[in-house]
Each structure stands twice: as structure tokens, then as C-alpha cells.
Design a protein around this motif. Structure first.
Motif, short mmCIF file in Angstrom:
data_model
loop_
_atom_site.label_atom_id
_atom_site.label_comp_id
_atom_site.label_asym_id
_atom_site.label_seq_id
_atom_site.Cartn_x
_atom_site.Cartn_y
_atom_site.Cartn_z
N ILE A 28 -18.47 48.67 85.62
CA ILE A 28 -17.30 49.10 86.37
C ILE A 28 -16.94 50.51 85.97
CG2 ILE A 28 -15.70 48.11 84.65
CD1 ILE A 28 -13.76 47.57 86.91
N LEU A 29 -16.53 51.32 86.96
CA LEU A 29 -16.09 52.68 86.70
C LEU A 29 -14.62 52.68 86.31
CD1 LEU A 29 -17.80 54.43 89.74
CD2 LEU A 29 -18.40 54.74 87.35
N CYS A 30 -14.27 53.47 85.30
CA CYS A 30 -12.89 53.48 84.79
C CYS A 30 -12.42 54.90 84.56
CB CYS A 30 -12.78 52.71 83.47
SG CYS A 30 -13.35 51.00 83.54
N CYS A 31 -11.11 55.09 84.76
CA CYS A 31 -10.49 56.36 84.40
C CYS A 31 -10.19 56.33 82.89
CB CYS A 31 -9.20 56.58 85.20
SG CYS A 31 -7.92 55.34 84.86
N GLU A 32 -9.60 57.39 82.38
CA GLU A 32 -9.30 57.46 80.95
C GLU A 32 -8.39 56.32 80.50
OE1 GLU A 32 -10.43 59.35 78.68
OE2 GLU A 32 -11.41 61.00 79.75
N ILE A 33 -7.43 55.95 81.38
CA ILE A 33 -6.48 54.90 81.01
C ILE A 33 -7.14 53.52 81.01
CG2 ILE A 33 -4.35 53.72 81.70
CD1 ILE A 33 -3.39 56.38 82.85
N HIS A 34 -7.84 53.17 82.08
CA HIS A 34 -8.41 51.83 82.20
C HIS A 34 -9.71 51.66 81.43
CE1 HIS A 34 -5.73 51.92 85.84
NE2 HIS A 34 -5.40 50.75 85.31
N MET A 35 -10.17 52.74 80.80
CA MET A 35 -11.37 52.66 79.98
C MET A 35 -11.04 52.09 78.60
SD MET A 35 -13.73 55.87 78.74
CE MET A 35 -12.28 56.67 78.03
N LYS A 36 -9.80 52.30 78.13
CA LYS A 36 -9.43 51.94 76.76
C LYS A 36 -9.58 50.44 76.46
CE LYS A 36 -6.37 55.89 76.12
NZ LYS A 36 -4.99 56.36 75.87
N PRO A 37 -9.16 49.53 77.37
CA PRO A 37 -9.34 48.10 77.06
C PRO A 37 -10.80 47.71 76.82
CG PRO A 37 -7.82 48.38 78.87
CD PRO A 37 -8.40 49.72 78.62
N HIS A 38 -11.72 48.36 77.56
CA HIS A 38 -13.14 48.07 77.39
C HIS A 38 -13.63 48.59 76.03
CE1 HIS A 38 -13.78 46.83 81.62
NE2 HIS A 38 -12.83 47.72 81.88
N GLN A 39 -13.12 49.73 75.62
CA GLN A 39 -13.51 50.28 74.33
C GLN A 39 -12.97 49.42 73.18
OE1 GLN A 39 -11.92 54.28 74.91
NE2 GLN A 39 -14.01 55.09 74.97
N HIS A 40 -11.76 48.89 73.37
CA HIS A 40 -11.16 48.03 72.34
C HIS A 40 -11.97 46.74 72.15
CE1 HIS A 40 -7.01 50.10 73.00
NE2 HIS A 40 -7.82 50.81 72.22
N LYS A 41 -12.62 46.31 73.23
CA LYS A 41 -13.46 45.10 73.16
C LYS A 41 -14.84 45.39 72.58
CE LYS A 41 -11.24 42.91 77.16
NZ LYS A 41 -11.47 42.39 78.55
N GLY A 42 -15.10 46.67 72.30
CA GLY A 42 -16.40 47.05 71.74
C GLY A 42 -17.48 47.22 72.80
#
Length: 242
Positions: A28-42
Motif C-alpha cells: 500500500i502507498l502511504c504519505c508521511e503520516i499514514h506510513m508511521k503505523p506500518h513502521q511501528h509494526k516493523g
């Protein structure tokens, strides 16, 4: 590298803002804001232009995470655990490890490329200076010959014409050689600059897969431009006869 050269705009699939990254597991493509939850999940996130199929093992459909030093191939965890034992007892490291090591290899090429560029630019400057001097000297000689022709009138007309022809011929011959040398060095300098640009791009590459795909060709290109034969500058001579 294999990323597309043409820039294509990508938008976040949640809010339709400009996409900053793509989440590999979620595709899924994400902006800077909606990318953070994916990064938090590793989750692994990559540039939007990255094609996910190029980051996935063609045999097992799993993310490419390892590199076999013995076979010189990239692979996923399933490849290492495969029952056929293809990579059994092989020297297998993480892709990030070999990525960092090979970047260090490329960094050692930087001084060679820089030195080659400096040599070629210096020689081009010398050639340009000699072209200008040769043109000036030739023009001065032609002017003196014309003045002498007027002074001696028709008495020395044939002699002056002969001398003029020799000067122009010698000047044109030398200019032709100089221009050929300049063109050759300009082409070499262009190759060095292109190689330098590719080198800097490779050193800034974040994706190991793309880095590995272009590494071998890049090293060959860097080695080729680092071994250009430098032109030995001959002593400057005047083209005039007088």
C-alpha cells in the motif's frame, strides 16, 4: 540502477496526499503520516517507484533478505531452508551486510574517478589554450606575409603565396590534430562524469536489490574510465615560418 528514470506521481491510498513510501507487506502507498503505523509494526517500507515483485523471491514469494557469497545470489529465508540443500554450508549473510560491504568497495573507486576527471580536464584546458595560441600565431604570420607581399609587389608574389600556403597547411594540420585530441578527451570526460554520477547514485541507493543488480556493471564501468590513457602534451611550437 533499475529504478524507472521517468518520474511518476504516487498518491497515498488512505488520504490521497502525495505518497512518501510503499509498505512491502501490505502493498500500500502511504504519505508521511499514514506510513508511521506500518513502521511501528516493523514493516519494511520502500520508495513508491519500487516494483514489489523485484523485492520478492521468484521461487517462494517471500521477501529477499539474504545473500549467498558462494553462489553470488540473493535469496529469501525459504531458499536457505529448502530441503534440496542447495545453500547448505554456504556462506550466507544478510542483504544489508553485503550491501554495506559493497558500498565500501565503491567508495574506494571515488579517488580514482576524481583523479581521472582532474587529469582529463587539465589536459582539455591545455589543449584549448594551445588551440588559441596556434590560431593567434597563424593569424599573425598570415598578416606579416600579406604586409610583405604589399611591400615587394609582384616581384615576390609567387614566393609569398608559397610561404602562405605552407603556413596555412601547417596551422590547419596542427589544429586538426588538436581538435581531434580535444574531442577524444571530451568524450572521455563525459564518460567519467557519467560514471561518477552513477557512482554517487549507487552510494545513495537505499534498496539493496537494485544496488546488487547494477553493482557488477558499475564496477566495470568505473574501472574502464579509471584507466584512460592520458595524452602526453608535446612541447608547444609555432606554426609560423618567419
Amino acid at each position: 540502477m533499475s529504478q524507472q528514470d521517468v518520474h511518476v506521481e504516487h498518491h497515498c491510498e488512505v488520504c490521497f496526499r502525495m505518497a512518501a513510501r510503499r509498505c512491502v507487506p501490505c502493498d500500500i502507498l502511504c504519505c508521511e503520516i499514514h506510513m508511521k503505523p506500518h513502521q511501528h509494526k516493523g514493516h519494511k517500507v520502500v520508495n513508491p517507484e519500487v516494483k514489489l515483485e523485484e523485492l520478492i523471491c521468484a521461487n517462494h514469494g517471500k521477501p529477499i533478505q539474504l545473500y549467498c557469497n558462494d553462489d553470488k545470489t540473493m535469496m529469501c529465508l525459504m531458499c536457505q531452508m529448502c530441503k534440496d540443500g542447495k545453500h547448505k554450508n554456504h556462506n550466507v549473510v544478510t542483504l544489508e551486510t553485503v550491501h554495506a560491504e559493497l558500498k565500501d568497495v565503491l567508495k574506494t573507486k571515488c579517488p580514482e574517478v576524481s583523479k581521472s576527471k582532474q587529469h582529463l580536464q587539465s589536459q582539455l584546458d591545455q589543449l584549448q589554450e594551445e588551440v588559441e595560441q596556434t590560431q593567434h600565431t597563424g593569424q599573425s604570420t598570415e598578416g606579416r606575409l600579406e604586409e610583405r607581399r604589399r611591400e615587394l609587389y609582384q616581384l615576390v608574389d609567387e614566393t609569398v603565396d608559397l610561404l602562405m600556403s605552407r603556413v596555412i597547411k601547417r596551422k590547419n594540420k596542427k589544429l586538426s590534430l588538436l581538435m581531434k585530441n580535444m574531442e577524444k578527451r571530451q568524450q572521455q570526460l563525459k564518460s567519467v562524469l557519467e560514471a561518477e554520477s552513477l557512482l554517487q547514485t549507487a552510494l545513495q541507493e537505499l534498496e539493496a536489490v537494485y544496488f546488487m543488480q547494477g553493482f557488477k556493471d558499475l564496477v566495470q564501468r568505473l574501472e574502464s574510465v579509471s584507466h584512460f590513457q592520458y595524452l602526453k602534451m608535446a612541447p608547444r611550437t609555432s606554426v609560423g615560418l618567419l
